[in-house]
Design a protein around this motif. Structure first.
Motif, PDB file in Angstrom:
ATOM      1  N   THR A  88       9.297  12.080  45.227  1.00  0.00           N
ATOM      2  CA  THR A  88       9.239  12.442  46.645  1.00  0.00           C
ATOM      3  C   THR A  88       9.674  13.889  46.815  1.00  0.00           C
ATOM      4  OG1 THR A  88       9.659  10.174  47.319  1.00  0.00           O
ATOM      5  CG2 THR A  88      10.182  11.887  48.924  1.00  0.00           C
ATOM      6  N   PRO A  89       8.825  14.721  47.421  1.00  0.00           N
ATOM      7  CA  PRO A  89       9.245  16.101  47.684  1.00  0.00           C
ATOM      8  C   PRO A  89      10.325  16.118  48.772  1.00  0.00           C
ATOM      9  CG  PRO A  89       6.861  15.797  47.987  1.00  0.00           C
ATOM     10  CD  PRO A  89       7.466  14.440  47.894  1.00  0.00           C
ATOM     11  N   VAL A  90      11.416  16.779  48.495  1.00  0.00           N
ATOM     12  CA  VAL A  90      12.545  16.820  49.423  1.00  0.00           C
ATOM     13  C   VAL A  90      13.097  18.245  49.485  1.00  0.00           C
ATOM     14  CG1 VAL A  90      13.253  14.424  48.978  1.00  0.00           C
ATOM     15  CG2 VAL A  90      14.153  16.265  47.546  1.00  0.00           C
ATOM     16  N   LEU A  91      14.096  18.439  50.318  1.00  0.00           N
ATOM     17  CA  LEU A  91      14.892  19.667  50.320  1.00  0.00           C
ATOM     18  C   LEU A  91      16.307  19.267  49.930  1.00  0.00           C
ATOM     19  CD1 LEU A  91      13.755  21.265  53.721  1.00  0.00           C
ATOM     20  CD2 LEU A  91      12.992  21.907  51.415  1.00  0.00           C
ATOM     21  N   LEU A  92      16.926  20.081  49.090  1.00  0.00           N
ATOM     22  CA  LEU A  92      18.274  19.738  48.626  1.00  0.00           C
ATOM     23  C   LEU A  92      19.147  20.988  48.557  1.00  0.00           C
ATOM     24  CD1 LEU A  92      17.319  17.495  45.568  1.00  0.00           C
ATOM     25  CD2 LEU A  92      18.353  16.668  47.680  1.00  0.00           C
ATOM     26  N   TYR A  93      20.454  20.779  48.646  1.00  0.00           N
ATOM     27  CA  TYR A  93      21.412  21.827  48.309  1.00  0.00           C
ATOM     28  C   TYR A  93      21.723  21.686  46.818  1.00  0.00           C
ATOM     29  CZ  TYR A  93      22.359  22.326  53.347  1.00  0.00           C
ATOM     30  OH  TYR A  93      22.253  22.548  54.697  1.00  0.00           O
ATOM     31  N   ASN A  94      21.549  22.746  46.069  1.00  0.00           N
ATOM     32  CA  ASN A  94      21.862  22.752  44.630  1.00  0.00           C
ATOM     33  C   ASN A  94      21.268  21.561  43.884  1.00  0.00           C
ATOM     34  OD1 ASN A  94      23.383  24.837  45.634  1.00  0.00           O
ATOM     35  ND2 ASN A  94      25.238  24.317  44.512  1.00  0.00           N
ATOM     36  N   ARG A  95      20.099  21.155  44.233  1.00  0.00           N
ATOM     37  CA  ARG A  95      19.333  20.072  43.596  1.00  0.00           C
ATOM     38  C   ARG A  95      19.936  18.685  43.749  1.00  0.00           C
ATOM     39  NH1 ARG A  95      15.608  22.486  40.253  1.00  0.00           N
ATOM     40  NH2 ARG A  95      15.992  24.709  40.089  1.00  0.00           N
ATOM     41  N   THR A  96      21.202  18.592  44.172  1.00  0.00           N
ATOM     42  CA  THR A  96      21.840  17.266  44.188  1.00  0.00           C
ATOM     43  C   THR A  96      22.631  16.972  45.461  1.00  0.00           C
ATOM     44  OG1 THR A  96      23.798  18.191  43.114  1.00  0.00           O
ATOM     45  CG2 THR A  96      22.150  17.194  41.659  1.00  0.00           C
ATOM     46  N   ASN A  97      22.682  17.890  46.409  1.00  0.00           N
ATOM     47  CA  ASN A  97      23.547  17.734  47.579  1.00  0.00           C
ATOM     48  C   ASN A  97      24.988  17.398  47.187  1.00  0.00           C
ATOM     49  OD1 ASN A  97      21.526  18.302  49.400  1.00  0.00           O
ATOM     50  ND2 ASN A  97      21.147  16.164  49.974  1.00  0.00           N
ATOM     51  N   PRO A  98      25.670  18.326  46.494  1.00  0.00           N
ATOM     52  CA  PRO A  98      27.026  18.015  46.027  1.00  0.00           C
ATOM     53  C   PRO A  98      28.041  17.927  47.161  1.00  0.00           C
ATOM     54  CG  PRO A  98      26.527  20.324  45.662  1.00  0.00           C
ATOM     55  CD  PRO A  98      25.261  19.695  46.160  1.00  0.00           C
ATOM     56  N   VAL A  99      29.106  17.184  46.873  1.00  0.00           N
ATOM     57  CA  VAL A  99      30.241  17.055  47.796  1.00  0.00           C
ATOM     58  C   VAL A  99      31.140  18.272  47.604  1.00  0.00           C
ATOM     59  CG1 VAL A  99      32.338  15.710  48.285  1.00  0.00           C
ATOM     60  CG2 VAL A  99      30.201  14.536  47.640  1.00  0.00           C
ATOM     61  N   ILE A 100      31.551  18.863  48.710  1.00  0.00           N
ATOM     62  CA  ILE A 100      32.560  19.922  48.628  1.00  0.00           C
ATOM     63  C   ILE A 100      33.908  19.275  48.914  1.00  0.00           C
ATOM     64  CG2 ILE A 100      33.372  22.134  49.529  1.00  0.00           C
ATOM     65  CD1 ILE A 100      30.525  22.719  50.447  1.00  0.00           C
ATOM     66  N   GLU A 101      34.832  19.456  47.989  1.00  0.00           N
ATOM     67  CA  GLU A 101      36.171  18.925  48.226  1.00  0.00           C
ATOM     68  C   GLU A 101      37.171  20.056  48.123  1.00  0.00           C
ATOM     69  OE1 GLU A 101      37.322  15.168  46.328  1.00  0.00           O
ATOM     70  OE2 GLU A 101      39.292  16.084  46.029  1.00  0.00           O
ATOM     71  N   ALA A 102      37.886  20.290  49.218  1.00  0.00           N
ATOM     72  CA  ALA A 102      38.887  21.358  49.246  1.00  0.00           C
ATOM     73  C   ALA A 102      40.159  20.793  49.858  1.00  0.00           C
ATOM     74  CB  ALA A 102      38.362  22.547  50.046  1.00  0.00           C
ATOM     75  N   ARG A 103      41.171  21.637  49.964  1.00  0.00           N
ATOM     76  CA  ARG A 103      42.457  21.176  50.491  1.00  0.00           C
ATOM     77  C   ARG A 103      42.879  21.977  51.708  1.00  0.00           C
ATOM     78  NH1 ARG A 103      45.731  18.240  47.011  1.00  0.00           N
ATOM     79  NH2 ARG A 103      47.639  19.190  47.753  1.00  0.00           N
ATOM     80  N   GLU A 104      43.688  21.341  52.531  1.00  0.00           N
ATOM     81  CA  GLU A 104      44.285  22.053  53.662  1.00  0.00           C
ATOM     82  C   GLU A 104      44.936  23.319  53.157  1.00  0.00           C
ATOM     83  OE1 GLU A 104      45.753  18.341  56.516  1.00  0.00           O
ATOM     84  OE2 GLU A 104      47.198  19.467  55.332  1.00  0.00           O
ATOM     85  N   GLY A 105      44.763  24.398  53.893  1.00  0.00           N
ATOM     86  CA  GLY A 105      45.341  25.675  53.482  1.00  0.00           C
ATOM     87  C   GLY A 105      44.397  26.525  52.634  1.00  0.00           C
ATOM     88  N   ASP A 106      43.314  25.926  52.109  1.00  0.00           N
ATOM     89  CA  ASP A 106      42.392  26.690  51.277  1.00  0.00           C
ATOM     90  C   ASP A 106      41.577  27.687  52.105  1.00  0.00           C
ATOM     91  OD1 ASP A 106      43.137  25.325  48.998  1.00  0.00           O
ATOM     92  OD2 ASP A 106      41.245  24.229  48.764  1.00  0.00           O
ATOM     93  N   LYS A 107      41.209  28.768  51.419  1.00  0.00           N
ATOM     94  CA  LYS A 107      40.255  29.715  51.983  1.00  0.00           C
ATOM     95  C   LYS A 107      38.907  29.405  51.330  1.00  0.00           C
ATOM     96  CE  LYS A 107      39.553  34.693  52.505  1.00  0.00           C
ATOM     97  NZ  LYS A 107      39.365  34.532  53.967  1.00  0.00           N
ATOM     98  N   ILE A 108      37.883  29.259  52.151  1.00  0.00           N
ATOM     99  CA  ILE A 108      36.570  28.860  51.646  1.00  0.00           C
ATOM    100  C   ILE A 108      35.626  30.056  51.680  1.00  0.00           C
ATOM    101  CG2 ILE A 108      34.635  27.239  51.925  1.00  0.00           C
ATOM    102  CD1 ILE A 108      37.325  25.835  51.451  1.00  0.00           C
ATOM    103  N   GLU A 109      34.923  30.243  50.583  1.00  0.00           N
ATOM    104  CA  GLU A 109      33.906  31.301  50.515  1.00  0.00           C
ATOM    105  C   GLU A 109      32.668  30.709  49.868  1.00  0.00           C
ATOM    106  OE1 GLU A 109      36.665  34.811  49.055  1.00  0.00           O
ATOM    107  OE2 GLU A 109      34.532  35.192  48.617  1.00  0.00           O
ATOM    108  N   LYS A 189      47.738  17.871  52.160  1.00  0.00           N
ATOM    109  CA  LYS A 189      48.773  18.222  51.167  1.00  0.00           C
ATOM    110  C   LYS A 189      49.427  16.951  50.640  1.00  0.00           C
ATOM    111  CE  LYS A 189      48.970  22.808  51.047  1.00  0.00           C
ATOM    112  NZ  LYS A 189      49.052  23.684  52.223  1.00  0.00           N
ATOM    113  N   ASP A 190      49.777  16.047  51.567  1.00  0.00           N
ATOM    114  CA  ASP A 190      50.342  14.751  51.181  1.00  0.00           C
ATOM    115  C   ASP A 190      49.476  13.665  51.770  1.00  0.00           C
ATOM    116  OD1 ASP A 190      52.859  15.558  49.892  1.00  0.00           O
ATOM    117  OD2 ASP A 190      53.233  16.423  51.880  1.00  0.00           O
ATOM    118  N   ASP A 191      48.983  12.808  50.906  1.00  0.00           N
ATOM    119  CA  ASP A 191      48.096  11.761  51.388  1.00  0.00           C
ATOM    120  C   ASP A 191      48.836  10.422  51.473  1.00  0.00           C
ATOM    121  OD1 ASP A 191      45.910  10.151  51.966  1.00  0.00           O
ATOM    122  OD2 ASP A 191      44.584  11.242  50.608  1.00  0.00           O
ATOM    123  N   PRO A 192      48.926   9.845  52.673  1.00  0.00           N
ATOM    124  CA  PRO A 192      49.653   8.570  52.797  1.00  0.00           C
ATOM    125  C   PRO A 192      48.878   7.372  52.235  1.00  0.00           C
ATOM    126  CG  PRO A 192      48.720   9.194  54.918  1.00  0.00           C
ATOM    127  CD  PRO A 192      48.427  10.325  53.969  1.00  0.00           C
TER     128      PRO A 192
END
Ligand code: C2O
Ligand code: CU
Ligand code: CU
Length: 513
Positions: A88-109, A189-192
């Motif tokens: 099926t022809p599709v549109l994707l981010y980076n061929r796989t639609n990856p999950v972005i996982e970052a943390r509170e306080g991070d700077k994203i670029e 930062k702390d996950d309950p």
């Protein structure tokens, strides 16, 4: 909009069946890729079921510096094999639609490249506290073949289940159903929530493919109701299987990344406890038998598997005010099957009674009212033939066939400011659904608190305080929300049935310092 007019108008379309089914939509004058295969007769492809649930890939951080998350995203055409032997022809981010996982306080670029031939796009960071000029607004397109960098900081307290998707003017609905959407998780930062529960993303998408594997163009009923597919997928799979041990608890993040599917969900043979909403954890766990997840909404649940055998995540019926033919059968879809072992899990820690605190937003200094309506423009004559009709008549700006979804009587215009507000001021928004179908209402740039729902003079308040960026407004209902924008710039608010957004049910509030 009066329902009778709407349905009478539609009768004309039904007569013209095949023409309607083949009609290309042409919004805002962008013809895009005109050579999609037309819907064709033949059997619907069968999708394999019961394969092991796959974890979505993660986008790796290219920065070695702590506190900086740096990566590249490319939106481009690709292929996915949903059904045996069909690409099926599709549109994707980076061929796989990856999950972005970052943390509170991070700077994203994120440096982004638009590799979609002939179409502009943007990346909108749905629900995230991102500056307006980094938020992928429709009037900030990335042209085909060009690049830009999105930069923003994740403040303390922003941990939540966000997502990202395109938001180009007139092309959002199509780019999303063709595949562009990704998950963005901000970890605290702390996950309950005990680590032993894991952290599993379940991303729901809605696929419609022809017998040859291609995606059909949207039809009139798709534009009217929002495009609903034939298969609701989880992480791209139909009814995948997830092995769990008896007595195990799992943390699941449920994402409705469909264009227009209303998911009323229940877990057979397992119990669900809500721990989070669009904007992160709620204050204390809440046990539920079912939950409604409308387009763009997210929920975090802890599921306890206390009976051996199959525990199935199922859909229940939901009446959302479907217009015309093709009403999907909402009930009885099996989205995921957890196979619960006979052998019991050991040492499963309990869920804490308190998760975090959410301060009430306080008293509003401004009140606004937004009324959502539908209109079929010149389509009041039931016998209007579709054959030979000019495609451009489908556009929201032209006369004749104009089908409009409006806010306060106006159709979206990206060069118009509809409202002006002030940074830091708490506002009360009355969002009134004066139309015949449900509309999930979304606001960019912030998270809101739902004050109450009012329908037929009856007021109900939410059972718990939560941060939300999308709330379903049932036909005939008013929902009151409190919100505050902390960053200046233009922000969109709109129905998240993406076809409705595209047909005008969107406005701009300019937040001024
Ligand atoms: Cu998912 Cu305008 O947003
Ligand atoms: Cu958004
Ligand atoms: Cu809508």
């Amino acid at each position: 909009m009066h329902r009778r007019t709407f349905l009478t108008s539609l009768a004309g379309l039904v007569v013209a069946g095949p023409a309607a089914a083949q009609m290309k939509h042409d919004m805002g004058g962008m013809s895009g890729h005109g050579n999609h295969a037309m819907p064709m007769a033949g059997t619907n492809p069968i999708l394999p079921q019961g394969q092991p649930l796959r974890a979505l890939p993660r986008l790796s951080n290219q920065s070695a510096v702590p506190g900086i998350f740096k990566a590249e995203l490319v939106a481009e055409p690709g292929f996915v094999r949903f059904a045996e032997g069909l690409d099926t022809p599709v549109l994707l981010y980076n061929r796989t639609n990856p999950v972005i996982e970052a943390r509170e306080g991070d700077k994203i670029e994120i440096s982004f490249k638009n590799g979609i031939p002939g179409e502009p796009t943007t990346i909108h960071w749905h629900g995230m506290p991102v500056p307006a000029d980094q938020d992928g607004n429709p009037n900030d397109p990335v042209a085909s073949g060009s690049e830009r960098t999105y930069t923003f900081d994740l403040p303390e307290g922003s941990a939540a289940s966000y997502w990202f998707h395109p938001h180009p003017h007139g092309l959002t609905a199509e780019q999303v159903y063709r595949g562009l959407a990704g998950i963005f998780i901000v970890k605290p930062k702390d996950d309950p929530i005990p680590q032993e529960y894991g952290d599993t993303v379940l991303m729901f998408t809605d696929l419609r493919i022809n017998a040859d594997g291609t995606m059909p163009e949207s039809t009139m009923p798709d534009l009217m109701n929002g495009r609903v597919g034939d298969h609701v997928l989880v992480n791209g799979q139909k009814n995948p299987a997830m092995p769990v041990a008896l007595g195990e608890k799992r943390r699941l993040r449920l994402y409705n990344a469909t264009n227009a599917r209303f998911l009323r969900l229940t877990f057979e043979n397992a119990s669900m406890i809500v721990v989070g909403t669009d904007g992160g954890l709620i204050e204390a766990p809440v046990a539920v038998d079912e939950l409604l997840l409308t387009p763009a909404e997210r929920v975090e649940v802890i599921v306890s598997f206390d009976k051996p055998g199959a525990a199935r995540l199922m859909t229940l019926d939901y009446e959302r005010g479907w217009m015309g033919p093709g009403k999907p059968n909402e009930a009885g879809m099996i989205l995921l099957t957890a196979n619960v072992s006979e052998a019991a899990a050991t040492a499963i820690p309990p869920l804490p009674a308190r998760l975090r605190s959410i301060e009430p937003l306080g008293n509003p200094v401004v009140t606004r009212r937004f009324v959502l309506t539908e209109s079929m423009g010149g389509m009041d004559h039931g016998s209007m033939p579709m054959q030979g009709m000019d495609h451009s008549k489908m556009s929201m700006s032209s006369g004749g066939m104009a089908m409009k979804f409006l806010i306060n009587g106006a159709s979206f215009d990206m060069n118009r400011i509809d409202e002006v507000s002030k940074v830091g001021e708490v506002e009360l928004w009355d969002v009134v659904n004066d139309a015949d179908m449900d509309h999930p209402f979304h606001v960019h740039g912030t998270q809101f608190q739902i004050v109450e729902h009012e329908k037929d003079g009856k007021i109900t308040t939410p059972p718990y305080r939560a941060w939300k960026d999308t709330v379903n407004i049932v036909a005939g209902e008013t929902v009151r929300i409190l919100l505050r924008q902390d960053m200046p710039g233009p922000r969109m608010y709109h129905c998240h049935i993406l076809e409705h957004e595209q047909l005008g049910m969107m406005g701009t509030i300019d937040v001024r310092a």
